[in-house]
Design a protein around this motif. Structure first.
Motif, PDB file in Angstrom:
ATOM      1  N   VAL A  34       0.848  -1.190   0.000  1.00  0.00           N
ATOM      2  CA  VAL A  34       0.000   0.000   0.000  1.00  0.00           C
ATOM      3  C   VAL A  34       0.885   1.241   0.000  1.00  0.00           C
ATOM      4  O   VAL A  34       1.792   1.361   0.824  1.00  0.00           O
ATOM      5  CB  VAL A  34      -0.934   0.020   1.235  1.00  0.00           C
ATOM      6  CG1 VAL A  34      -1.690   1.336   1.329  1.00  0.00           C
ATOM      7  CG2 VAL A  34      -1.898  -1.158   1.195  1.00  0.00           C
ATOM      8  N   LEU A  35       0.619   2.125  -0.956  1.00  0.00           N
ATOM      9  CA  LEU A  35       1.206   3.460  -0.943  1.00  0.00           C
ATOM     10  C   LEU A  35       0.165   4.333  -0.256  1.00  0.00           C
ATOM     11  O   LEU A  35      -0.858   4.671  -0.839  1.00  0.00           O
ATOM     12  CB  LEU A  35       1.491   3.950  -2.363  1.00  0.00           C
ATOM     13  CG  LEU A  35       2.087   5.348  -2.483  1.00  0.00           C
ATOM     14  CD1 LEU A  35       3.447   5.420  -1.789  1.00  0.00           C
ATOM     15  CD2 LEU A  35       2.224   5.731  -3.950  1.00  0.00           C
ATOM     16  N   ALA A  36       0.405   4.624   1.018  1.00  0.00           N
ATOM     17  CA  ALA A  36      -0.604   5.259   1.867  1.00  0.00           C
ATOM     18  C   ALA A  36      -0.479   6.772   1.851  1.00  0.00           C
ATOM     19  O   ALA A  36       0.330   7.349   2.566  1.00  0.00           O
ATOM     20  CB  ALA A  36      -0.488   4.735   3.302  1.00  0.00           C
ATOM     21  N   ALA A  37      -1.304   7.396   1.040  1.00  0.00           N
ATOM     22  CA  ALA A  37      -1.383   8.855   1.039  1.00  0.00           C
ATOM     23  C   ALA A  37      -1.981   9.319   2.362  1.00  0.00           C
ATOM     24  O   ALA A  37      -2.615   8.522   3.071  1.00  0.00           O
ATOM     25  CB  ALA A  37      -2.252   9.318  -0.128  1.00  0.00           C
ATOM     26  N   PRO A  38      -1.798  10.576   2.719  1.00  0.00           N
ATOM     27  CA  PRO A  38      -2.392  11.060   3.965  1.00  0.00           C
ATOM     28  C   PRO A  38      -3.897  10.769   4.002  1.00  0.00           C
ATOM     29  O   PRO A  38      -4.605  10.945   3.012  1.00  0.00           O
ATOM     30  CB  PRO A  38      -2.130  12.571   3.909  1.00  0.00           C
ATOM     31  CG  PRO A  38      -0.903  12.705   3.051  1.00  0.00           C
ATOM     32  CD  PRO A  38      -1.028  11.620   2.020  1.00  0.00           C
ATOM     33  N   GLY A  39      -4.343  10.258   5.131  1.00  0.00           N
ATOM     34  CA  GLY A  39      -5.754   9.951   5.309  1.00  0.00           C
ATOM     35  C   GLY A  39      -6.153   8.541   4.896  1.00  0.00           C
ATOM     36  O   GLY A  39      -7.288   8.122   5.124  1.00  0.00           O
ATOM     37  N   VAL A  40      -5.240   7.788   4.295  1.00  0.00           N
ATOM     38  CA  VAL A  40      -5.530   6.414   3.887  1.00  0.00           C
ATOM     39  C   VAL A  40      -5.315   5.482   5.076  1.00  0.00           C
ATOM     40  O   VAL A  40      -4.288   5.556   5.746  1.00  0.00           O
ATOM     41  CB  VAL A  40      -4.634   5.989   2.703  1.00  0.00           C
ATOM     42  CG1 VAL A  40      -4.725   4.499   2.449  1.00  0.00           C
ATOM     43  CG2 VAL A  40      -4.999   6.769   1.455  1.00  0.00           C
ATOM     44  N   ASP A  41      -6.285   4.629   5.333  1.00  0.00           N
ATOM     45  CA  ASP A  41      -6.162   3.617   6.382  1.00  0.00           C
ATOM     46  C   ASP A  41      -5.420   2.426   5.777  1.00  0.00           C
ATOM     47  O   ASP A  41      -6.022   1.588   5.097  1.00  0.00           O
ATOM     48  CB  ASP A  41      -7.543   3.212   6.881  1.00  0.00           C
ATOM     49  CG  ASP A  41      -7.499   2.236   8.044  1.00  0.00           C
ATOM     50  OD1 ASP A  41      -6.464   1.563   8.226  1.00  0.00           O
ATOM     51  OD2 ASP A  41      -8.519   2.135   8.758  1.00  0.00           O
ATOM     52  N   ALA A  42      -4.114   2.376   6.004  1.00  0.00           N
ATOM     53  CA  ALA A  42      -3.282   1.343   5.388  1.00  0.00           C
ATOM     54  C   ALA A  42      -3.697  -0.054   5.824  1.00  0.00           C
ATOM     55  O   ALA A  42      -3.739  -0.973   4.997  1.00  0.00           O
ATOM     56  CB  ALA A  42      -1.814   1.589   5.715  1.00  0.00           C
ATOM     57  N   ASP A  43      -4.012  -0.241   7.102  1.00  0.00           N
ATOM     58  CA  ASP A  43      -4.407  -1.568   7.576  1.00  0.00           C
ATOM     59  C   ASP A  43      -5.688  -2.041   6.892  1.00  0.00           C
ATOM     60  O   ASP A  43      -5.801  -3.200   6.489  1.00  0.00           O
ATOM     61  CB  ASP A  43      -4.588  -1.579   9.094  1.00  0.00           C
ATOM     62  CG  ASP A  43      -3.262  -1.438   9.828  1.00  0.00           C
ATOM     63  OD1 ASP A  43      -2.214  -1.831   9.259  1.00  0.00           O
ATOM     64  OD2 ASP A  43      -3.277  -0.938  10.970  1.00  0.00           O
ATOM     65  N   ALA A  44      -6.644  -1.149   6.748  1.00  0.00           N
ATOM     66  CA  ALA A  44      -7.896  -1.509   6.072  1.00  0.00           C
ATOM     67  C   ALA A  44      -7.634  -1.830   4.599  1.00  0.00           C
ATOM     68  O   ALA A  44      -8.222  -2.761   4.045  1.00  0.00           O
ATOM     69  CB  ALA A  44      -8.915  -0.389   6.201  1.00  0.00           C
ATOM     70  N   THR A  45      -6.749  -1.084   3.969  1.00  0.00           N
ATOM     71  CA  THR A  45      -6.426  -1.340   2.562  1.00  0.00           C
ATOM     72  C   THR A  45      -5.741  -2.688   2.408  1.00  0.00           C
ATOM     73  O   THR A  45      -6.069  -3.463   1.502  1.00  0.00           O
ATOM     74  CB  THR A  45      -5.565  -0.202   1.991  1.00  0.00           C
ATOM     75  OG1 THR A  45      -6.236   1.042   2.196  1.00  0.00           O
ATOM     76  CG2 THR A  45      -5.317  -0.395   0.506  1.00  0.00           C
TER      77      THR A  45
END
Length: 112
Positions: A34-45
């Motif tokens: 996951v490339l987690a941009a600000p506000g992205v829930d990485a665990d959920a992704t």
């Protein structure tokens, strides 16, 4: 053929070849990135990606990878590089991500 169409065809071809190379009867193993941009829930992704993989009958490796861009047009992606090395070393058959946006930005880097 446009560059996007050519890269899409190449991606499908590489994917088909990779799946065909897996020994019959052996499950396909993937890791998630996951490339987690600000506000992205990485665990959920990661969870959604794992659910998608399992729905295809793939096994999800216990290790997953996340990069959080520090800014700029080409953020460093050390975790993506590690995920690719895991695939290259045979620990997993592939890296599952949300889309091209998580991959290296240039067409040349993506193709390589």
């Amino acid at each position: 053929m446009t560059a996007d169409a050519r890269l899409s065809a190449l991606r499908r071809s590489v994917f088909s070849d990779a799946v065909a190379a897996v020994k019959p009867g052996r499950p396909i193993k993937v890791t998630t990135y996951v490339l987690a941009a600000p506000g992205v829930d990485a665990d959920a992704t990661h969870s959604l990606l794992a659910e998608h993989a399992r729905s295809r009958g793939w096994v999800v490796h216990r290790e997953h990878f996340t990069d959080e861009p520090a800014g700029g047009p080409l953020p460093l992606r050390p975790q993506f590089n590690i995920a690719c090395r895991r695939a290259g070393a045979g620990f997993v058959d592939g890296v599952l991500t949300t889309g091209r946006g998580a991959m290296p930005a240039t067409d040349e880097a993506y193709e390589a």
